[in-house]
Write an enzyme that holds these catalytic residues in place. Structure first.
Site, mmCIF file in Angstrom:
data_model
loop_
_atom_site.group_PDB
_atom_site.id
_atom_site.type_symbol
_atom_site.label_atom_id
_atom_site.label_comp_id
_atom_site.label_asym_id
_atom_site.label_seq_id
_atom_site.Cartn_x
_atom_site.Cartn_y
_atom_site.Cartn_z
ATOM 1 C CE1 TYR A 51 44.530 44.282 36.167
ATOM 2 C CE2 TYR A 51 43.567 44.718 38.320
ATOM 3 C CZ TYR A 51 44.294 43.904 37.478
ATOM 4 O OH TYR A 51 44.770 42.694 37.934
ATOM 5 C CB ALA A 52 38.441 48.089 39.001
#
Length: 231
Positions: A137-138
């Site tokens: 996600y990051a």
């Protein structure tokens, strides 16, 4: 003003949809509950969505807002192949689909000889990182920010503007699950404002970027995180 908004069915996307409509824009939504359905896990979906939206818009889209995304835990302790598969799924939905739509939008505006605007909903995680179960996600959100800056620098002379918005925790179902799983009180203590953002707060920034922000702001990355991460 015709705007294509991805992930418009709930949470931040639904708030952006309402805000843009309230400002008088024609909004073409994307999602299972509203607008045009398209599963971004399918590599063919972004192009199919763009084509359908362009037809619905009568051949001209003025603004693209990339909001669709997933936030799914992917612990390192999982089977390796499963971990890689979920990494690739998140990158495809959260970054690659947005990149495809950005490309289609830029080419559309170049062919028409008009300017246009892109608003990418990224995340605080692009700068601060996220939990060990959310590397993917990051990484996707960091890629979205870099992509936004690249578009802004590359196409400003053609009147094509690009902005990124980086929310922190926002009061949506996705954030509620995350807060509960990681100890809500502890995480809230890390937000100087003392609360997570409302979707309407993110929507107000998105509306500004889509409709009002001056051209000289292109390339800007705007934080909506209650000072939990200050750059």
């Amino acid at each position: 003003m015709t705007i294509l908004l991805t992930g418009s069915s709930r949470g931040i996307g639904a708030a952006i949809f309402t805000s843009l409509q309230g400002a008088g824009a024609t909004v073409i939504g994307h999602g299972t509950a509203s607008g045009i359905a398209a599963d971004f896990a399918d590599p063919a979906a972004p192009r199919a969505l763009w084509d359908a939206a362009l037809e619905q818009a009568g051949g001209a889209i003025d603004v693209l807002v990339n909001n669709a995304g997933v936030f799914e835990a992917n612990p390192l302790t999982r089977d390796h192949d499963d971990w890689v598969a979920d990494w690739e799924r998140t990158l495809r939905i959260n970054l690659t689909a947005s990149a495809e739509l950005c490309r289609l939008a830029v080419r559309h505006w170049e062919e028409r000889g008009t300017g246009g605007r892109i608003v990418n909903i990224a995340s605080r995680a692009a700068y601060r990182g996220d939990s060990p179960a959310h590397w993917h996600y990051a990484a996707a959100k960091a890629g979205m920010v870099a992509m936004t800056k690249t578009i802004a620098r590359g196409y400003a002379k053609e009147g094509i503007l690009a902005f990124a918005i980086c929310p922190g925790f926002t009061m949506t179902g996705m954030a509620d699950d995350y807060l509960a799983s990681r100890g809500g009180d502890k995480l809230l203590a890390d937000i100087p404002l003392g609360r997570v953002a409302d979707p309407e707060e993110v929507a107000a920034v998105a509306r500004f970027c889509a409709l009002e922000a001056p051209a000289s702001m292109t390339g800007a990355v705007l934080d909506v995180n209650g000072a939990s991460y200050v750059r």
